[in-house]
Design an enzyme around this catalytic site. Structure first.
Site, PDB file in Angstrom:
ATOM      1  N   ASN A  40       0.819  -1.213   0.000  1.00  0.00           N
ATOM      2  CA  ASN A  40       0.000   0.000   0.000  1.00  0.00           C
ATOM      3  C   ASN A  40       0.852   1.261   0.000  1.00  0.00           C
ATOM      4  O   ASN A  40       0.371   2.354   0.345  1.00  0.00           O
ATOM      5  CB  ASN A  40      -0.895   0.046   1.255  1.00  0.00           C
ATOM      6  CG  ASN A  40      -1.746  -1.176   1.446  1.00  0.00           C
ATOM      7  OD1 ASN A  40      -1.524  -1.951   2.356  1.00  0.00           O
ATOM      8  ND2 ASN A  40      -2.736  -1.373   0.593  1.00  0.00           N
ATOM      9  N   HIS A  68      -2.507  -5.769  -3.631  1.00  0.00           N
ATOM     10  CA  HIS A  68      -2.332  -4.550  -4.424  1.00  0.00           C
ATOM     11  C   HIS A  68      -1.050  -4.552  -5.238  1.00  0.00           C
ATOM     12  O   HIS A  68      -0.661  -3.507  -5.796  1.00  0.00           O
ATOM     13  CB  HIS A  68      -2.360  -3.309  -3.527  1.00  0.00           C
ATOM     14  CG  HIS A  68      -3.722  -2.992  -3.014  1.00  0.00           C
ATOM     15  ND1 HIS A  68      -4.742  -2.517  -3.809  1.00  0.00           N
ATOM     16  CD2 HIS A  68      -4.258  -3.118  -1.778  1.00  0.00           C
ATOM     17  CE1 HIS A  68      -5.835  -2.345  -3.072  1.00  0.00           C
ATOM     18  NE2 HIS A  68      -5.565  -2.708  -1.837  1.00  0.00           N
TER      19      HIS A  68
HETATM   20  C1  LIG Z   1      -6.811  -2.975   4.373  1.00  0.00           C
HETATM   21  C2  LIG Z   1      -7.370  -3.815   3.570  1.00  0.00           C
HETATM   22  O1  LIG Z   1      -7.073  -3.972   2.283  1.00  0.00           O
HETATM   23  P1  LIG Z   1      -5.965  -3.448   1.338  1.00  0.00           P
HETATM   24  O2  LIG Z   1      -4.904  -2.716   2.095  1.00  0.00           O
HETATM   25  O3  LIG Z   1      -5.447  -4.692   0.697  1.00  0.00           O
HETATM   26  O4  LIG Z   1      -6.732  -2.542   0.430  1.00  0.00           O
HETATM   27  C3  LIG Z   1      -8.430  -4.726   3.998  1.00  0.00           C
HETATM   28  O5  LIG Z   1      -9.232  -5.078   3.129  1.00  0.00           O
HETATM   29  O6  LIG Z   1      -8.439  -5.090   5.170  1.00  0.00           O
HETATM   30 MN   LIG Z   2      -3.945  -6.017   1.273  1.00  0.00          MN
END
Ligand SMILES: C=C(OP(=O)(O)O)C(=O)O
Ligand SMILES: [Mn+2]
Length: 264
Positions: A40, A68
Site C-alpha cells: 500500500n 495490491h
Molecule cells: C486494508 C485492507 O485492504 P488493502 O490494504 O489490501 O486494500 C483490507 O481489506 O483489510
Molecule cells: Mn492487502
C-alpha cells in the site's frame, strides 16, 4: 538473528513514519534484517520504483507485497529484476516476480516467503500447498524463514501458523491493517502473529480518510478512498531466531504512534 518486520506501509504518511523511525528501530531493536510490507506504499495502492528505492536506502532489506501488488503498473518494469522484493507465491504460474527470496545482510541469511489468502480475497492457488513446496526448497539453504501471509480471515492465518509450525521461524499476517494481540511462539518453535498491523495514518479507517469510508457505509453510494492525512502509527514486530535451528526464541510486537513515540 534479529529480524524486524514492519506492517503494511500505507501512503506518504506511512513512508514518512518509516523514514523517521528506522534509525530508532535500528538502535532499539538492533535488527540484522528489516523486512516491510509495501503493497500500500504508493497512495494505498501498490508501490513504485522510487518508493522501493527509498525503502531500501532507508535500511529496509526486503519488501513483501499482497493483493495490491499490480495496482501501480510501474512495478512491471522492475519486479523481475528486484530480487529483494517478493509478491504472493501462490499466484498463477508465470506471474512476474518471485514468491520467495533470500535476504543476506552481513553473515546473516533469511528466506522470506509471501503468500496470499483465499478467504474474502480474489482467487489464487492454495497457499498451504504453495507453502509446503517453498519451505521444502528454502530449508535446504537456510532454516531461518519468514512467511508474510497476506490474508483477511483470522482463521486462515491461524491455520497457516499451525500448518507451518516447526518449519518457519516466523509466520506473520498482513493485510487487515489492525495489529492483533496474539503474538506467541508455537510449540514447534514458529513465532506467530495474526496481523502485524499498519504503518500509516492512525486516525482514518485502515489508513483511508474516515469521512469517505463513513459516507460509503452510510449511503451505500460509490466514493473514492484517499489515504488519510493524520498522525502516524507504526506497527510491526521484532523476532529473535536461533540460526542453528531456525526456531524463534522471542517475539515482540512493535506499535508506536505520533503521540506515544518517544525517541529514546
Ligand atoms: C486494508 C485492507 O485492504 P488493502 O490494504 O489490501 O486494500 C483490507 O481489506 O483489510
Ligand atoms: Mn492487502
Amino acid at each position: 538473528m534479529k529480524v524486524v518486520f514492519i506492517g503494511d506501509i500505507v501512503g506518504n504518511v506511512g513512508r514518512d513514519a518509516v523514514k523517521r523511525l528506522l534509525p530508532w528501530i535500528k538502535d532499539k531493536y538492533q535488527p540484522h534484517i528489516i523486512i516491510a510490507n509495501g503493497e500500500n506504499a504508493a497512495g494505498g495502492r501498490g508501490i513504485n520504483a522510487s518508493i522501493t528505492r527509498d525503502l531500501f536506502d532507508w535500511g529496509v532489506h526486503g519488501i513483501t507485497m499482497g493483493n495490491h501488488t499490480w495496482d501501480n503498473r510501474e512495478i512491471f518494469e522492475f519486479i523481475d529484476d528486484e530480487k529483494r522484493m517478493i509478491r504472493p507465491a501462490n499466484l498463477a504460474p508465470g506471474t512476474p516476480g518471485r514468491g520467495y527470496t533470500y535476504i543476506k545482510a552481513g553473515s546473516k541469511e533469511l528466506a522470506i516467503v509471501n503468500l496470499i489468502g483465499r478467504t474474502f480475497l480474489p482467487p489464487s492457488e492454495c497457499p498451504f500447498r504453495a507453502a509446503d513446496e517453498i519451505l521444502e526448497e528454502v530449508r535446504k539453504k537456510t532454516k531461518c524463514v519468514l512467511v508474510d501471509f497476506h490474508a483477511e480471515a483470522t482463521s486462515e492465518k491461524i491455520a497457516m501458523g499451525w500448518h507451518l509450525d516447526g518449519r518457519a521461524s516466523l509466520v506473520v499476517g498482513t493485510h487487515t491493517h489492525v495489529q492483533t494481540n496474539d503474538d506467541r511462539i508455537l510449540p514447534g518453535g514458529t513465532a506467530y502473529l495474526t496481523d502485524a498491523g499498519m504503518t500509516g495514518p492512525r486516525d482514518g479507517v485502515l489508513g483511508m480518510e474516515k469521512e469517505n469510508v463513513l459516507y460509503k457505509f452510510l449511503t451505500g453510494l460509490p466514493t473514492r478512498f484517499q489515504v488519510a492525512d493524520t498522525k502516524w502509527i507504526l506497527s510491526g514486530l521484532c523476532v529473535e531466531i536461533d540460526e542453528t535451528t531456525g526456531k524463534a526464541t522471542k517475539i515482540q510486537k512493535i506499535r508506536v504512534d505520533e503521540d506515544t513515540w518517544i525517541a529514546e
